[in-house]
Design an enzyme around this catalytic site. Structure first.
Site, PDB file in Angstrom:
ATOM      1  CE1 TYR A 316     -19.395  -5.398   1.225  1.00  0.00           C
ATOM      2  CE2 TYR A 316     -18.361  -7.530   1.420  1.00  0.00           C
ATOM      3  CZ  TYR A 316     -18.324  -6.176   1.601  1.00  0.00           C
ATOM      4  OH  TYR A 316     -17.208  -5.596   2.147  1.00  0.00           O
ATOM      5  CG  ASP A 333     -14.413  -0.157   9.376  1.00  0.00           C
ATOM      6  OD1 ASP A 333     -14.271  -1.385   9.318  1.00  0.00           O
ATOM      7  OD2 ASP A 333     -14.361   0.583   8.380  1.00  0.00           O
ATOM      8  CG  ASP A 445     -27.026  35.436 -16.036  1.00  0.00           C
ATOM      9  OD1 ASP A 445     -25.844  35.497 -16.418  1.00  0.00           O
ATOM     10  OD2 ASP A 445     -27.764  34.435 -16.207  1.00  0.00           O
TER      11      ASP A 445
HETATM   12  C1  SPV Z   1     -26.818  29.702 -15.428  1.00  0.00           C
HETATM   13  O1  SPV Z   1     -26.887  28.988 -14.419  1.00  0.00           O
HETATM   14  O2  SPV Z   1     -26.239  30.760 -15.417  1.00  0.00           O
HETATM   15  C2  SPV Z   1     -27.365  29.226 -16.686  1.00  0.00           C
HETATM   16  C3  SPV Z   1     -28.464  28.252 -16.672  1.00  0.00           C
HETATM   17  O3  SPV Z   1     -26.918  29.652 -17.693  1.00  0.00           O
HETATM   18  S1  SPV Z   1     -29.905  29.135 -16.763  1.00  0.00           S
HETATM   19  O4  SPV Z   1     -29.966  30.061 -15.658  1.00  0.00           O
HETATM   20  O5  SPV Z   1     -31.015  28.203 -16.712  1.00  0.00           O
HETATM   21  O6  SPV Z   1     -29.909  29.856 -18.020  1.00  0.00           O
HETATM   22 MG    MG Z   2     -25.696  31.301 -17.475  1.00  0.00          MG
END
Ligand code: SPV
Ligand code: MG
Length: 672
Positions: A316, A333, A445
Site C-alpha cells: 500500500y 484476516d 525426445d
Molecule cells: C523441450 O523442453 O522439449 C524443449 C526445450 O524443446 S529443450 O529441451 O531445451 O530443447
Molecule cells: Mg522439445
C-alpha cells in the site's frame, strides 16, 4: 432494536435558533440538521423502528422527519407537560413502546461521528459513551465508573468519574430495570421526580442495570446546548467530513460482504478505493475476469465510494504516501498469513503521519467461494484459456511458464505460489515440453511420441488446470500435418505452439552439434508458418518460430535473418535458444532483434543460461521465460532415491522420511 430519541426539550439556551423550531432541527452543516444526522445513522445501522418524544413544534417535527424519506417507522409521543417536566417524563409517556425492547437511547441534541454510533451499536453489552481523554466538564454529565461499569450518572459526580454523553445501548433486561425505575419516579407524588434527569432513577439501581462504560477516547460526541456549542460542532464536523479513508480491492466479483465493508468504510470519511492493477491481481490470485479499467468502473459506481485509484502492487506504501488517508480499512484476516508483512508496512506508514488502521471482522462468504469456483471453471474453457496468454504478455510484459507433463505436474504449475515480502509469485503458463512428455513415457525426445499421445497429455493437464498452455510442437512435422495440429490445439484451448526450424530426425537441442541435426531452409520454414497461420481460426492462437541457429553454431547473422524472415511470414513470437552457460549470445540476439522489432514477443528457455533472473530478462526485452524441464529433473532423482532406499533396507520405513505423508497425498487432489 428500537432507537429512542428525546426531542421534547425547549432548547431555551439556543436563543433565537429555537424560537420557531425544535432544537433538533438546527442546521449543523449545509446538508444536515442534528436530527437528520441522527436518523441517518440509525437507518444506516439497519434499525427501522424509532420512538421519538416531542414537545413544542411537534407537527413541524413530524413533517420534517417525513420529508427526509428515510426507511424508518417513527412513533411520535408528545409529552403534554414538556414545559414543566424533564425527559424522564417524556420516556414515561412513551413507556408502552419501549418496554421489553433493546434500545439505543440518545438525546435529541447529540452530535457524534459515525464511528461512535457504530461502536455503540456493535456493543454486545449495555453501554454508555464516556471519554477517558476529555477533561471532566463542570456542568455536564459525568459517569462514575468502577471496574468498567457505570455506577452513577449526573452532573454532580467528580470522584472516579469520566466525561459522559447521553448515548446508550440498553439490552432489554437492563433497560426494563431502568424503565421501571423511571415509571416509579413519574408515578410518585413527588413532582420533583418528574423534573429531574432520567439518570436519577438509574442511579437508584446502584449499578444493577449493568451498563458498561464505552470509552470513546477522542472520538467526537457532543451536545449542542448553545450557539457556541453549535459553532464548535459545525467546525468539527467539517474536519470529520474532510477525512480520507483508503481501502484496496483485488476482486472482480462484488458480493454482499464487499458492500458491507464499503458502507462501513464510507462512514469514516471520503472513501478512496485502490483497485489492484491487473499485474498484481495475476500474481496474487488468478487472472482477473475483468481488466483493470472495468474493475475501476465497477467500484466508481458503488455508492459510498468517493474516488477510485490504481494500486500498482500489493504493497500500500505508494498510495498511502500519495493520498495520506486518515484511515485504512481492511478485514482482520491479514493479521495472519502471507498478508501480514503488507499489514505491518501499512501500520508503519500510517504511524509516520498519524493515520489509523481500522480492521473489521473478516467474513468468508460462501457465495464468494462458489462464484470463485465458477470463475475458475469458466477460465478453463477453451475460448477463455486460449486468449489469456496474449493478454498476460500484454498485461505483464514478461511472463513465466513451467513445464507440465501430467495432471499432477499441471497442478504444481497451477497452484504453486510463493509469498515474498508481501508480494505473491506464481507461474503464468504451462509448457508441454516434448522432452518431458517423452521422458515421462520412457521414450527419447525424437518426435517418437506421436501427436495423439501428446494431445492426450495436454488434455490430462487441461482437465485439472486453468492456466494457459504453450505446446512444444517440435518441428511441426510435415506442413500438411502441421495445419491439422494447429487447428486441433486451437480447438482444445492451447494458446501457443512453438515449432523449431529443424528438419529430418529431430534430436533434443541440448545435444547441440554432438549429434546430427539439420536446420530447415528459411523458405521451407516460412512456408510452414504461413500455412499454420492460414489454418488457425481465432486471433488468439499464436505460432512461435524457434530458431536453432545458435544451437547449431550457425552464427548470430543467421539467427537474426531467420527471426525477421519468420516474423515476416506471420510468426507471432520468436524463440531464441542457446546451450551456452553464459547468456551473452542470447542477450546479443535480443538486443539486435529489438533494434528492428519492438513488439514481437521473444521467448527464451534458460536451461543452460540459468543464472539470469526474470527481472533481467524483462529489462532486456524478453517476454516469455520457460522453465522447460525442472519438474521432471527434480522428480526423477527423488523417485530413484526412494527406490534405492527400499532396496537397501529391504523395507519402506527409511524411505518414508523423504515421502509426502499418506494423509497429504490423498488430500492433494480435491474432489469435486
Ligand atoms: C523441450 O523442453 O522439449 C524443449 C526445450 O524443446 S529443450 O529441451 O531445451 O530443447
Ligand atoms: Mg522439445
Amino acid at each position: 432494536m428500537k432507537a429512542l430519541i428525546l426531542n421534547s426539550g425547549t432548547g431555551s439556551r439556543m436563543a433565537s435558533l429555537t424560537s420557531e423550531r425544535p432544537k433538533c432541527m438546527t442546521e449543523i452543516s449545509a446538508r444536515e440538521t442534528i436530527l437528520s444526522r441522527q436518523l441517518k445513522a440509525v437507518s444506516e445501522a439497519g434499525i427501522t423502528e424509532v420512538v421519538m418524544t416531542t414537545g413544542a413544534f411537534d407537527s413541524m417535527l413530524i413533517s420534517y422527519c417525513n420529508s427526509l424519506e428515510l426507511p424508518l417507522h417513527i412513533t411520535y409521543v408528545k409529552n403534554p407537560f414538556y414545559e414543566r417536566t424533564n425527559y424522564i417524563y417524556s420516556i414515561y409517556c412513551a413507556k408502552e413502546y419501549l418496554k421489553n425492547e433493546d434500545i439505543i437511547l440518545m438525546h435529541g441534541d447529540l452530535v457524534f461521528e459515525n464511528m461512535v454510533f457504530d461502536e455503540v451499536f456493535a456493543s454486545e453489552m449495555s453501554c454508555m459513551t464516556v471519554s477517558s481523554t476529555l477533561d471532566l466538564p463542570e456542568k455536564d454529565f459525568k459517569a462514575v465508573v468502577r471496574n468498567g461499569k457505570v455506577e452513577k450518572v449526573g452532573i454532580e459526580f467528580f470522584d472516579d468519574a469520566m466525561a459522559a454523553q447521553p448515548l446508550y445501548k440498553l439490552l432489554k433486561d437492563d433497560w426494563n430495570k431502568w424503565l421501571d425505575a423511571i415509571v416509579a419516579y413519574c408515578e410518585s407524588d413527588d413532582e420533583a421526580k418528574k423534573k429531574c434527569y432520567a439518570e436519577n432513577a438509574l442511579n437508584e439501581l446502584n449499578g444493577a442495570a449493568n451498563i458498561t462504560a464505552l470509552d470513546l477516547h477522542d472520538l467526537f460526541c457532543a451536545e449542542v446546548d448553545d450557539p457556541d456549542d453549535l459553532a464548535a460542532v459545525s467546525s468539527k464536523l467539517r474536519d470529520i467530513e474532510a477525512r480520507k479513508v483508503y481501502m484496496c480491492f483485488s476482486t472482480d466479483m462484488i458480493h454482499s460482504g464487499h458492500i458491507t465493508i464499503i458502507r462501513k468504510a464510507a462512514r469514516l470519511g471520503k472513501l478512496i478505493v485502490g483497485v489492484l492493477s491487473d499485474e498484481a491481481v495475476c500474481s496474487y490470485k488468478r487472472f482477473p475476469l475483468l481488466p483493470f479499467s472495468e474493475r475501476k468502473a465497477m467500484f466508481e459506481n458503488i455508492s459510498g465510494v468517493y474516488s477510485v485509484v490504481e494500486q500498482k502492487e500489493l504493497s500500500y506504501r505508494e498510495n498511502l504516501e500519495k493520498y495520506r488517508p486518515d484511515y485504512v480499512v481492511h478485514g482482520d484476516d491479514w493479521l495472519e498469513g502471507f498478508q501480514r508483512p503488507i499489514r505491518d508496512e501499512v501500520v508503519s506508514v500510517l504511524e509516520g503521519y498519524g493515520g489509523s488502521l481500522v480492521e473489521f471482522p473478516y467474513s468468508s462468504d460462501d457465495i464468494y467461494e462458489e462464484l470463485e469456483k465458477r470463475a475458475r471453471a469458466e477460465m478453463s474453457m477453451p475460448f477463455m484459456r486460449r486468449a489469456r496468454l496474449k493478454k498476460a504478455i500484454a498485461m505483464k510484459g514478461t511472463i513465466s511458464a513451467i513445464e507440465a507433463h501430467s495432471g499432477l505436474t499441471g497442478l504444481i504449475a497451477e497452484n504453486t505460489v510463493v509469498y515474498q515480502n508481501g508480494a505473491a509469485r506464481q507461474f503464468d503458463a504451462m509448457w508441454i515440453s516434448s522432452l518431458c512428455d517423452s521422458t515421462a513415457k520412457g521414450k527419447p525426445d525424437i518426435e517418437l511420441v506421436d501427436m495423439t499421445s501428446r494431445l492426450r497429455t495436454v488434455d490430462d493437464i487441461m482437465e485439472v488446470t486453468t492456466k494457459p498452455v504453450i505446446f512444444d510442437g517440435d518441428t511441426g512435422g510435415l506442413t500438411e500435418h502441421f495445419v491439422y495440429t494447429v487447428r486441433t490445439l486451437e480447438r482444445m484451448g492451447v494458446s501457443m505452439i512453438i515449432i523449431e526450424d529443424k528438419t529430418g530426425l529431430k534430436k533434443n537441442s541440448l545435444f547441440g552439434t554432438d549429434v546430427q541435426q539439420t536446420q530447415a531452409s528459411i523458405p521451407d520454414f516460412c512456408e510452414k508458418i504461413r500455412a499454420g497461420k492460414k489454418a488457425q481460426k481465432t486471433a488468439d492462437f499464436m505460432i512461435c518460430a524457434r530458431i536453432e541457429s545458435l544451437i547449431l553454431e550457425q552464427g548470430m547473422e543467421d539467427a537474426l535473418e531467420r527471426a525477421f524472415a519468420f516474423t515476416d511470414a506471420g510468426a507471432d513470437a520468436i524463440m531464441i535458444h542457446s546451450r551456452k552457460k553464459e547468456p551473452a549470445e542470447i542477450f546479443e540476439f535480443v538486443e539486435e532483434f529489438r533494434k528492428r522489432d519492438k513488439v514481437t514477443p521473444i521467448v527464451v528457455v534458460p536451461t543452460s543460461f540459468n543464472t539470469v533472473t526474470e527481472e533481467e530478462f524483462r529489462e532486456r526485452g524478453v517476454n516469455v521465460v520457460i522453465y522447460a524441464n525442472q519438474l521432471t529433473r527434480s522428480g526423477f532423482p527423488a523417485m530413484q532415491n526412494a527406490a534405492k532406499m527400499i532396496l537397501e533396507h529391504h523395507r519402506a520405513k527409511e524411505c518414508d522420511d523423504i515421502c509426502m505423508s499418506f494423509k497429504d497425498i490423498i488430500r492433494l487432489i480435491p474432489e469435486e
